[in-house]
Design a protein around this motif. Structure first.
Motif: not given
Length: 360
Positions: A331-342, A188-191, A197-200
Motif C-alpha cells: 500500500x505504501x510508496x516503495x523506498x526505491x521509487x521514493x528516491x526517484x527525483x523530479x 508503484x505510485x510515484x507521488x 511538477x514534471x507536467x508543469x
C-alpha cells in the motif's frame, strides 16, 4: 534446451492434431501482463496454426487483443476463479470443447494449472508443477516476463521472441506528452505532486500534456492537472495545454493516445507496456520490481528507466542493477521509487523530447 525428433522439448507432451480444434490460453491479469504475453500469443498461433485460440482474460483486455487479431475469442476470467465457458456471442455451449490444448501463461502453478486442468484438456503446456502433476520446463523467478513466456511456448513448437511485442504504430506522432500518475498499488505510485511538477515543467517548455488514468483514478488525475495548471499561471510566455482524461478513455482510446504521443511518463504499469509495444518513447519509474524483470524489452534507445533499487543507478534498459526487490502489491510508496527525483525525470523527458519527431 534440446529437442527430440518432433522439434518439441522432451519434457513437454506430444501435441498432435494441430489442424483443428481449440487452444485455451490463460492470462487472467491486467493490461501490462497481457502485453508482455503478446509474443507468446503469437507463438501459440505458430504452434497451432489451424486451431481457434481462446484467451481466458478480463473482458476489456481480452476483447482488445481479439480486435487486434491476436486471439479469436475471449473466455471472461479474473485471476484464479473457475472458468465459465461462455464466449461472447459465440458461446461454447457452456462446456469446454473436447480435445483442446490448454496453455498456462498466467503463473508457475499449481493454482493456475488447476484452473486449466478443470477444463479437461487433452494437452497442457505449462511450467512444471509437481503439486499439480504437470510436466514442463522449469520456472526461473529472475527471468524477464517476456522471455519467460516465449521460452515456454517456443519449447512447445511456437517460435516467438521479444520482437513479437511490436504493435502497429500510427503513421505519425502527435504533439502531446502522456503523463500517467496511476498504478495498481501504492508501492508503484510515484507521488502526485511530483508528477504535477514534471507536467508543469514540460508545459512551460511548450509541450501539450495529456493526463491519463483509469476510472478509479479520476481524483488522482484531477489533482495532478490542478497542481500543474495552478503553477502555470506564474509562467511567462506561451505554455502548453494540460488536459485531464483520467477515467474517460476506454482501452482502445487509451492505446491510441499512447501510440500517437511523442513521449510517455509513467510508473511501472500497463501504460509503460503500451509505449513499448507502439515504440513510443518513455520515461518509466520503477520501485519494488527490478526493470530487468519488467522493463522495456525492445528499442532501448527509445526508453529511459529510472530505478534506485540496486546501487542507486538509473539507466536505459539493459544492465540495470539487481539486488533489490520490494513488494509490488504494498500500500505504501516503495523506498526505491521514493528516491526517484523530479529533476531526473524532467532531465530524461527533455532528452527524449529533444530527439523525438514533433509532427502534427
Amino acid at each position: 534446451m534440446t529437442t527430440d525428433a518432433t522439434g518439441l522439448a522432451p519434457d513437454l507432451p506430444g501435441l498432435g492434431g494441430q489442424d483443428a480444434g481449440t487452444v485455451l490460453v490463460l492470462r487472467a491479469l491486467g493490461l501490462g501482463d497481457a502485453l508482455t504475453a503478446v509474443p507468446a500469443l503469437r507463438g501459440v498461433r505458430r504452434a497451432w496454426p489451424g486451431r481457434r485460440v481462446l484467451l481466458a482474460a478480463p473482458e476489456e483486455v481480452g476483447g482488445w487483443l481479439r480486435d487486434l487479431g491476436l486471439v479469436d475469442g475471449v473466455v471472461p476470467a479474473q485471476g484464479l476463479a473457475p472458468l465459465a465457458w461462455v464466449e461472447e456471442s459465440e458461446a461454447v455451449s457452456g462446456a469446454p470443447p473436447s480435445g483442446h490444448v490448454a496453455v498456462n501463461l498466467h503463473g508457475s502453478g499449481p493454482q493456475s494449472h488447476r484452473v486449466l486442468l478443470d477444463t479437461a484438456p487433452e494437452h497442457v503446456v505449462a511450467f512444471a508443477s509437481r503439486e499439480a502433476g504437470v510436466a514442463g520446463p522449469g520456472w526461473d523467478p529472475d527471468e524477464h516476463e517476456v522471455d519467460r513466456w516465449c521460452r515456454l511456448v517456443t519449447a512447445a513448437g511456437g517460435a516467438c521472441s521479444r520482437e513479437d511485442l511490436r504493435l502497429d504504430p500510427p503513421a505519425s506522432r502527435g504533439r502531446h506528452v502522456v503523463v500517467h500518475p496511476g498504478a495498481a498499488s501504492g508501492s508503484r505510485r510515484w507521488p502526485a505532486d511530483r508528477f504535477a511538477a514534471v507536467a508543469r515543467d514540460l508545459a512551460v517548455a511548450g509541450h501539450d500534456l495529456v493526463v491519463t488514468g483509469g476510472p478509479d483514478e479520476r481524483d488522482l488525475g484531477a489533482r495532478v492537472v490542478a497542481d500543474a495548471t495552478a503553477s502555470l499561471a506564474e509562467a511567462t510566455g506561451a505554455t502548453g495545454a494540460v488536459t485531464d482524461t483520467a477515467g474517460t478513455l476506454d482501452l482502445p482510446a487509451l492505446a491510441d493516445v499512447v501510440a500517437s504521443a511523442r513521449l510517455v511518463v509513467c510508473g511501472d504499469t500497463g501504460v509503460a507496456h503500451l509505449a513499448t509495444a507502439f515504440g513510443t518513447p518513455s520515461v518509466v519509474l520503477f520501485g519494488p520490481t527490478p526493470p530487468s524483470a519488467w522493463g522495456p524489452a525492445i528499442d532501448p534507445e527509445r526508453h529511459v528507466v529510472l530505478w534506485h533499487g540496486g546501487d542507486g543507478a538509473s539507466a536505459r534498459p539493459g544492465g540495470q542493477p539487481d539486488g533489490y526487490r520490494g513488494d509490488p502489491h504494498a500500500v505504501t510508496l516503495d523506498p526505491a521509487l521514493d528516491r526517484v527525483t523530479v529533476d531526473e525525470v524532467v532531465a530524461a523527458a527533455r532528452a527524449l523530447l529533444a530527439v523525438a519527431p514533433r509532427r502534427a
